[in-house]
Design a protein around this motif. Sequence first.
Motif, mmCIF file in Angstrom:
data_model
loop_
_atom_site.group_PDB
_atom_site.id
_atom_site.type_symbol
_atom_site.label_atom_id
_atom_site.label_comp_id
_atom_site.label_asym_id
_atom_site.label_seq_id
_atom_site.Cartn_x
_atom_site.Cartn_y
_atom_site.Cartn_z
ATOM 1 N N ALA A 51 0.823 -1.205 0.129
ATOM 2 C CA ALA A 51 -0.035 0.109 -0.029
ATOM 3 C C ALA A 51 0.889 1.171 -0.118
ATOM 4 C CB ALA A 51 -1.072 -0.072 1.087
ATOM 5 N N VAL A 52 1.753 1.300 0.714
ATOM 6 C CA VAL A 52 2.660 2.452 0.709
ATOM 7 C C VAL A 52 3.450 2.576 -0.684
ATOM 8 C CG1 VAL A 52 4.908 3.355 1.781
ATOM 9 C CG2 VAL A 52 3.149 2.408 3.378
ATOM 10 N N ALA A 53 4.019 1.440 -1.035
ATOM 11 C CA ALA A 53 4.427 1.803 -2.514
ATOM 12 C C ALA A 53 3.589 2.088 -3.408
ATOM 13 C CB ALA A 53 5.025 0.159 -2.921
ATOM 14 N N ALA A 54 2.419 1.535 -3.380
ATOM 15 C CA ALA A 54 1.485 2.097 -4.556
ATOM 16 C C ALA A 54 1.033 3.588 -4.266
ATOM 17 C CB ALA A 54 0.120 1.297 -4.198
ATOM 18 N N VAL A 55 1.008 4.095 -3.031
ATOM 19 C CA VAL A 55 0.767 5.561 -2.769
ATOM 20 C C VAL A 55 1.961 6.363 -3.413
ATOM 21 C CG1 VAL A 55 0.282 7.177 -1.201
ATOM 22 C CG2 VAL A 55 -0.727 5.054 -0.734
ATOM 23 N N ARG A 56 3.017 5.866 -3.177
ATOM 24 C CA ARG A 56 4.406 6.615 -3.304
ATOM 25 C C ARG A 56 4.423 6.634 -4.815
ATOM 26 N NH1 ARG A 56 7.948 3.390 -1.165
ATOM 27 N NH2 ARG A 56 8.079 2.050 -3.009
ATOM 28 N N ASP A 57 4.249 5.474 -5.539
ATOM 29 C CA ASP A 57 4.517 5.311 -7.057
ATOM 30 C C ASP A 57 3.449 5.938 -7.675
ATOM 31 O OD1 ASP A 57 6.431 3.804 -6.292
ATOM 32 O OD2 ASP A 57 5.659 1.953 -6.712
ATOM 33 N N GLY A 58 2.299 6.171 -7.324
ATOM 34 C CA GLY A 58 0.962 6.748 -7.861
ATOM 35 C C GLY A 58 0.647 6.036 -9.108
ATOM 36 N N ASP A 82 1.921 4.743 11.033
ATOM 37 C CA ASP A 82 3.202 5.171 10.879
ATOM 38 C C ASP A 82 3.726 4.916 9.717
ATOM 39 O OD1 ASP A 82 3.377 5.762 13.798
ATOM 40 O OD2 ASP A 82 4.387 4.011 14.277
ATOM 41 N N ALA A 83 3.360 3.955 9.016
ATOM 42 C CA ALA A 83 4.115 3.708 7.420
ATOM 43 C C ALA A 83 3.459 4.775 6.603
ATOM 44 C CB ALA A 83 3.582 2.169 7.346
ATOM 45 N N LEU A 84 2.024 4.723 6.794
ATOM 46 C CA LEU A 84 1.232 6.007 5.882
ATOM 47 C C LEU A 84 1.761 7.486 5.898
ATOM 48 C CD1 LEU A 84 -2.057 4.316 5.679
ATOM 49 C CD2 LEU A 84 -0.366 4.555 4.046
ATOM 50 N N ALA A 85 2.447 7.502 7.241
ATOM 51 C CA ALA A 85 2.850 9.159 7.509
ATOM 52 C C ALA A 85 4.152 9.302 6.512
ATOM 53 C CB ALA A 85 3.375 9.038 8.871
ATOM 54 N N THR A 86 4.637 8.342 6.011
ATOM 55 C CA THR A 86 5.748 8.418 4.855
ATOM 56 C C THR A 86 5.456 8.897 3.554
ATOM 57 O OG1 THR A 86 6.009 6.283 4.257
ATOM 58 C CG2 THR A 86 7.344 7.083 6.644
ATOM 59 N N VAL A 87 4.165 8.670 3.466
ATOM 60 C CA VAL A 87 3.424 8.892 1.936
ATOM 61 C C VAL A 87 2.387 9.767 2.261
ATOM 62 C CG1 VAL A 87 4.448 6.981 0.735
ATOM 63 C CG2 VAL A 87 2.262 6.714 1.945
ATOM 64 N N ALA A 88 1.307 10.041 1.138
ATOM 65 C CA ALA A 88 0.353 10.873 1.253
ATOM 66 C C ALA A 88 -0.935 10.573 0.502
ATOM 67 C CB ALA A 88 0.650 12.174 0.871
ATOM 68 N N PRO A 89 -1.444 9.322 0.836
ATOM 69 C CA PRO A 89 -2.882 9.195 0.358
ATOM 70 C C PRO A 89 -3.840 10.068 0.165
ATOM 71 C CG PRO A 89 -2.515 7.946 2.264
ATOM 72 C CD PRO A 89 -1.340 8.735 2.268
#
Length: 283
Positions: A51-58, A82-89
């Motif tokens: 999920a974090v990678a998907a948000v980051r990659d767009g 905590d993990a999602l705080a590193t990206v921005a969905p």
Amino acid sequence: MIVRPRRSALYLPASNARAIEKARGLPCDVVILDLEDAVAPDAKGTARAQAVAAVRDGGFGARELVVRVNGLATPWGADDLDALATVAPDAVLVPKVNGADDVAAYRTRVADGVALWAMVETAKSVLRLEAIASAPGLGALVLGTNDLAKEMRARLDTERTAFGGMLAMTVAAARAFGLVVLDGVHNAIDDADGLARQCAQGAALGFDGKTLIHPAQIAACNAAFSPAADEVAWARRVVEAFEGQEGVGVIRVDGRMVERLHLAEARALLDVVAMLEVSSPRT
């Protein structure tokens, strides 16, 4: 006033990399990457990372990208946040919200600029709809009718017979405080007639759209929650009638008395239509 189209919100297990990739080309308005119910305990870590990678990659285009996390009371919720705080969905969807204190607890863990959405899926949440909807920092209410039916020991039939009042009250709470509100899922993937009936029911009640569990449900949902041609034509006539009438509060359009509140509704509907036209290649 909420104007962004959110007709169809598709849940996808974030543990399924192929499903995530496919979602980038699906005609839904919202993609919800699920870390909670759709993911087995031993796959939680993998789902979180994907999920974090998907948000980051767009690459999701005009689709709104939301991640549903596990609750803070579980072993995985804090790590998810905590993990999602590193990206921005676009938004973080949180489960099992029972009151305003829960909203506040999650809001402090979600980054500024990221919307917070809350599931209405417990008996306590139904009894505390006003407190939840009015909690600072909340952006949307999302019905979780499966969990609600389980907790209430109620039958979840196609017509949602046991839930009519709760559905209407959830919409009322959302509207009172300017929130998005999405209907619950229809579980029978192959029941096209039942899905159509539920979509029509949700649209009639005033929901912005419906959550879905399979891509095959998107087309029916988009059709049900799109503005009808006669509604669009009426909105355009209302806007045209008020042009140059800045000092007038009430005006006659096609034999009907129309107030400025109707003008605001007409403009909002036309904003939705404009956004749908811009995104038409994916719908």
